[in-house]
Write a protein that holds these residues in place. Structure first.
Motif, mmCIF file in Angstrom:
data_model
loop_
_atom_site.group_PDB
_atom_site.id
_atom_site.type_symbol
_atom_site.label_atom_id
_atom_site.label_comp_id
_atom_site.label_asym_id
_atom_site.label_seq_id
_atom_site.Cartn_x
_atom_site.Cartn_y
_atom_site.Cartn_z
ATOM 1 N N MET A 1 0.853 -1.247 0.125
ATOM 2 C CA MET A 1 -0.158 -0.007 -0.108
ATOM 3 C C MET A 1 0.896 1.254 -0.030
ATOM 4 N N PRO A 2 0.186 2.290 -0.773
ATOM 5 C CA PRO A 2 1.288 3.365 -0.859
ATOM 6 C C PRO A 2 1.505 4.086 0.506
ATOM 7 N N SER A 3 0.390 3.973 1.480
ATOM 8 C CA SER A 3 0.320 4.536 2.727
ATOM 9 C C SER A 3 1.600 3.785 3.614
ATOM 10 N N GLU A 4 1.631 2.375 3.492
ATOM 11 C CA GLU A 4 2.573 1.801 4.070
ATOM 12 C C GLU A 4 4.090 2.206 3.594
ATOM 13 N N GLY A 5 4.287 2.451 2.596
ATOM 14 C CA GLY A 5 5.697 2.768 2.134
ATOM 15 C C GLY A 5 5.990 4.161 2.628
ATOM 16 N N ARG A 6 5.110 5.217 2.569
ATOM 17 C CA ARG A 6 5.582 6.405 3.271
ATOM 18 C C ARG A 6 5.463 6.216 4.709
ATOM 19 N N CYS A 7 4.966 5.303 5.422
ATOM 20 C CA CYS A 7 5.134 5.215 6.873
ATOM 21 C C CYS A 7 6.483 4.800 7.018
ATOM 22 N N TRP A 8 7.032 3.699 6.130
ATOM 23 C CA TRP A 8 8.441 3.185 6.282
ATOM 24 C C TRP A 8 9.512 4.387 5.978
ATOM 25 N N GLU A 9 8.952 5.320 5.089
ATOM 26 C CA GLU A 9 9.970 6.183 4.823
ATOM 27 C C GLU A 9 10.161 7.355 5.908
ATOM 28 N N THR A 10 8.928 7.266 6.434
ATOM 29 C CA THR A 10 8.803 8.560 7.627
ATOM 30 C C THR A 10 9.663 7.966 8.680
ATOM 31 N N LEU A 11 9.685 6.630 8.922
ATOM 32 C CA LEU A 11 10.375 5.974 9.922
ATOM 33 C C LEU A 11 11.830 5.970 9.684
ATOM 34 N N GLN A 12 12.074 5.525 8.378
ATOM 35 C CA GLN A 12 13.667 5.778 7.919
ATOM 36 C C GLN A 12 14.202 7.131 8.081
ATOM 37 N N ALA A 13 13.126 8.323 7.757
ATOM 38 C CA ALA A 13 13.690 9.480 8.070
ATOM 39 C C ALA A 13 13.801 9.946 9.368
ATOM 40 N N LEU A 14 12.870 9.465 10.133
ATOM 41 C CA LEU A 14 13.170 9.728 11.635
ATOM 42 C C LEU A 14 14.373 9.010 12.376
ATOM 43 N N ARG A 15 14.495 7.902 11.771
ATOM 44 C CA ARG A 15 15.817 7.031 12.148
ATOM 45 C C ARG A 15 16.930 7.796 11.874
ATOM 46 N N SER A 16 16.909 8.485 10.803
ATOM 47 C CA SER A 16 17.963 8.873 10.069
ATOM 48 C C SER A 16 18.375 10.475 10.828
ATOM 49 N N SER A 17 17.232 11.068 11.472
ATOM 50 C CA SER A 17 17.488 12.337 11.946
ATOM 51 C C SER A 17 18.056 12.347 13.254
ATOM 52 N N ASP A 54 6.592 18.068 8.884
ATOM 53 C CA ASP A 54 7.131 19.301 8.257
ATOM 54 C C ASP A 54 8.639 19.257 7.502
ATOM 55 N N HIS A 55 9.528 18.467 8.295
ATOM 56 C CA HIS A 55 10.977 18.541 7.500
ATOM 57 C C HIS A 55 11.389 17.348 7.020
ATOM 58 N N VAL A 56 10.888 16.126 7.166
ATOM 59 C CA VAL A 56 11.307 14.979 6.244
ATOM 60 C C VAL A 56 10.450 14.533 5.334
ATOM 61 N N LEU A 57 9.347 14.716 5.240
ATOM 62 C CA LEU A 57 8.259 14.215 4.256
ATOM 63 C C LEU A 57 8.278 15.199 3.214
ATOM 64 N N PRO A 58 8.520 16.506 3.305
ATOM 65 C CA PRO A 58 8.565 17.357 2.007
ATOM 66 C C PRO A 58 9.663 16.931 1.188
ATOM 67 N N CYS A 131 5.636 0.784 14.934
ATOM 68 C CA CYS A 131 7.209 0.599 14.065
ATOM 69 C C CYS A 131 8.232 1.124 15.136
ATOM 70 N N ILE A 132 7.961 2.273 15.652
ATOM 71 C CA ILE A 132 8.941 2.892 16.555
ATOM 72 C C ILE A 132 9.499 1.678 17.710
ATOM 73 N N ARG A 133 8.061 1.154 17.975
ATOM 74 C CA ARG A 133 8.360 0.079 19.229
ATOM 75 C C ARG A 133 9.063 -0.817 18.609
ATOM 76 N N MET A 134 8.798 -1.412 17.622
ATOM 77 C CA MET A 134 9.585 -2.419 16.812
ATOM 78 C C MET A 134 10.939 -2.154 16.622
ATOM 79 N N TYR A 135 11.051 -1.157 16.235
ATOM 80 C CA TYR A 135 12.697 -0.694 15.993
ATOM 81 C C TYR A 135 13.451 -0.623 17.203
ATOM 82 N N GLU A 136 12.439 -0.157 18.412
ATOM 83 C CA GLU A 136 13.398 0.168 19.766
ATOM 84 C C GLU A 136 13.509 -1.265 20.233
#
Length: 698
Positions: A1-17, A54-58, A131-136
């Motif tokens: 699903m497209p929403s699931e890909g964005r979610c992982w991207e968000t998580l990836q961005a959050l992880r790299s921040s 505001d910062h990662v998704l754009p 996801c955050i919990r899983m990553y943790e």
């Protein structure tokens, strides 16, 4: 699903921040929050979602990967916030939660002003949170695995280090054991060596011990032999001592029998010119001598051969005394037959003496008053035995003068210097004698004794000895005796207390040097004939000045000294003589008899009472003699002495009073008062200035 890909991207961005790399609070359960709060409450968006939007998704939307373009665009609409939730509110809530370093006060203020998170109507937030919990959880598992691996690595290292330490400890123990073994071997060698040395030393000591034991056995045998010899000698000595003691007792018994024979001769006391008292006194002395020898020998154990010889000599003296007494009695019996002729000669001599007194009133020649006709006549001249003694002493003095005549008559300057030094050394110490401390008196005595013994003494800053001249000893003895008598004539005459220190030194010198004592008596008899006692008779053809000199007067330029001066000098010399006969040097030999003791004082008193008194002279001399020596005579003779005092008072006082003129009654009254006071008190007082024990301790 497209929403699931964005979610992982968000998580990836959050992880790299930067914020994604921060540590999250995994222990929220420990704060006590309710576990079921999230299940009961509406789902909320994470505070970090706004910042991510505001910062990662754009940026991810501007450059999406090619394969993911369609799903990203589809999912963007799904992640967009609902219309009712503004992006600014989401951003503000994200920033406020992303500032953990803000102080609590400011954070609380911002939180109070911050609007509450807006609840999401979809499960997107829950997925993100999951996801955050899983990553943790994954990150936590990786950390746990890494920690486990690190712990295993550390345990391996620890085991390796422990094994290495054990090996090193084993090596160390082996080296230590080897070192101890070497030390033990060295110690064993040292002990064995010391043991061998000790055994050698022990053998050497045994050999020395055997040698010393042999020597000690020899010494013990010698000591035992010596002891047996000494025991035998002591046995012989005791046997000889017992024999001597029995012999002494036999001698004492014989002496006492002879003394009884002397006492039995009292029946001849009426015979003239027989001095029975002198014989009895000498007999008593010999008896006392024998008794003293026996007493001293008993105290010391047994008598010696010298004691026996002294006792035998005393016995011979007692026998000779009896023989002499028999001769005196026989001679007296013969003289009694010629009594008439002797009485005629006596009257002739008395008349001559009376003429001499009439010619010179200052003379002290014997005279008789008219009252004497009714009294029993006494002797005028001295007894023959006393006269012989007087002449012997004068002969001793003359021989001494002749002995050093070469020294005094020499013209040699050196001889004159020696004579002057010897005279100073002999006379100056005597001049220094007075009532001084006993220690000073002992120094003077030692100096005089050293001079007479031939030892050098210091005089005038120079060393003087009698060995400087062959005639030195005779000269010193003569001058010393002369100085003693002169001190009595001058010093004692002025200060009566000085008689005792001078007398005690003279007595000590007399005891050690008898010739000096004989010379003292010779000088004393020459200057004071009443000390014999001796009344020189006036002879026909004799010059009056010579007769006065014989009586003791000093005549200078045909002028005779005053009677007071004459009596003063005679008094000083009699006082010195009375002190000498009763004093002994305290540091001398007490076992020996006094060289000129109280028996001579008793003889003098008895003889002077048997002679006619002289006006003013007899009373003066009797007073001086009794005042100085009366206490000692009282203690020595006791009852006999008081009989003598009564005799003086009852029989002799009338004779003195009969010849004494009214102008010369002073000396008679003084003697009379003294004796009356003594008879009342029944005691003769101790003379003033008598030397006591405290004097010698000073």
């Amino acid at each position: 699903m497209p929403s699931e890909g964005r979610c992982w991207e968000t998580l990836q961005a959050l992880r790299s921040s930067n914020k994604g790399r921060l540590c999250y609070d995994r222990d929220w359960l420990l704060r006590g929050e309710d576990v079921l709060e999230e299940c009961m409450s509406l789902p909320k968006l994470s505070p970090y979602s706004g910042w991510v939007v505001d910062h990662v998704l754009p940026h991810t939307q501007e450059n999406p990967p090619a394969s993911e373009t369609s799903p990203t665009s589809g999912s963007t609409s799904a992640l967009d916030p609902p219309p009712s939730v503004s992006r600014s509110s989401v951003r503000s809530s994200a920033f406020s939660s992303a500032s953990p370093t803000t102080p609590d006060g400011v954070q609380d203020k911002q939180e109070s002003q911050r609007p509450e998170c807006i609840a999401l109507q979809s499960s997107r937030g829950i997925q993100v949170e999951g996801c955050i919990r899983m990553y943790e959880q994954v990150h936590r598992m990786k950390g746990a695995e890494g920690l486990r691996q690190w712990q295993e690595e550390q345990e391996r290292k620890v085991r390796a280090l422990s094994e290495m330490a054990c090996e090193q400890l084993k090596r160390f123990d082996e080296r230590k054991e080897l070192k101890q073994h070497k030390e033990f071997q060295d110690l064993r060698e040292v002990i064995e060596k010391s043991t061998r040395e000790a055994l050698g030393h022990q053998e050497k000591l045994k050999a020395e011990h055997r040698h010393r034991a042999k020597i000690l056995n020899l010494k013990l045998r010698e000591a035992e032999q010596q002891r047996l010899k000494q025991v035998e000698q002591e046995r012989l000595w005791r046997e000889e001592g017992q024999v001597r003691l029995r012999s002494l007792y036999a001698l004492q018994e014989e002496v006492l029998q002879l003394s009884q024979q002397l006492d039995a001769s009292d029946q001849h006391r009426d015979l003239p010119n027989v001095d029975l008292a002198a014989f009895r006194t000498r007999g008593n002395q010999l008896c006392s001598l024998v008794s003293g020898i026996i007493r001293a020998s008993s105290e010391s154990g047994y008598p010696t051969a010298e004691n026996q010889a002294e006792a035998e000599q005393a016995l011979q003296g007692m026998r000779g005394l009896l023989v002499s007494l028999g001769q005196e009695i026989a001679r007296a019996c013969e003289d009694k037959k010629k009594q008439q002729e002797k009485e005629a000669q006596a009257r002739l001599q008395e008349s001559q003496v009376h003429q001499g007194q009439e010619a010179h009133k200052e003379s002290a020649a014997p005279s008789r008053g008219p009252g004497d006709k009714q009294q029993e006549a006494l002797q005028v001249k001295v007894q023959d035995s006393t006269m012989q003694w007087y002449q012997q002493l004068q002969e001793v003095s003359s021989q001494c003068v002749r002995a050093f005549e070469g020294l005094t008559s020499s013209k040699d300057i050196q001889a004159k210097k020696i004579k002057m030094d010897l005279q100073k050394a002999a006379t100056i110490p005597v001049s220094q004698i007075s009532t001084i401390a006993g220690s000073k008196l002992k120094e003077i005595f030692d100096k005089i004794h050293s001079l007479l013994s031939g030892k050098p003494v210091q005089s005038g800053g120079r060393s003087v000895s009698v060995t400087l001249s062959p005639q030195g000893l005779d000269f010193v003895q003569y001058k010393l005796a002369e100085k003693f008598v002169k001190q009595g004539e001058e010093e004692v005459a002025s200060h009566h207390e000085a008689a005792f220190p001078i007398a005690v030194v003279a007595s000590g010198i007399w005891e050690l040097h008898p010739r000096v004592g004989d010379l003292i008596l010779a000088h004393l008899h020459r200057k004071c004939p009443y000390s014999v006692p001796f009344y020189p008779a006036f002879k026909e053809g004799m010059a009056l000045e010579d007769y006065q000199r014989m009586l003791g007067y000093q005549v200078k330029d045909s002028k005779v000294e005053q009677q007071d001066t004459f009596l003063k000098r005679m008094s000083g010399m009699i006082r010195l003589y009375a002190a000498i006969i009763q004093l002994r040097w305290p540091y001398g030999n007490r076992q020996e008899m006094h060289p000129h003791g109280l028996n001579h004082g008793w003889r003098w008193l008895a003889q002077i009472l048997n002679m006619e008194p002289l006006s003013d002279v007899t009373a003066t001399l009797l007073f001086d003699f009794l005042e100085v020596c009366g206490n000692a005579l009282m203690k020595q003779y006791q009852l006999q002495f008081w009989k003598m005092i009564l005799l003086i008072k009852e029989e002799y006082f009338p004779r003195i009073e009969a010849i004494t003129s009214s102008g010369q009654m002073g000396s008679f009254i003084r003697l009379q008062q003294f004796l009356e006071k003594c008879l009342q008190r029944r005691e003769i007082p101790v003379p003033k200035g008598f030397l006591t024990s405290s004097f010698w301790r000073s």
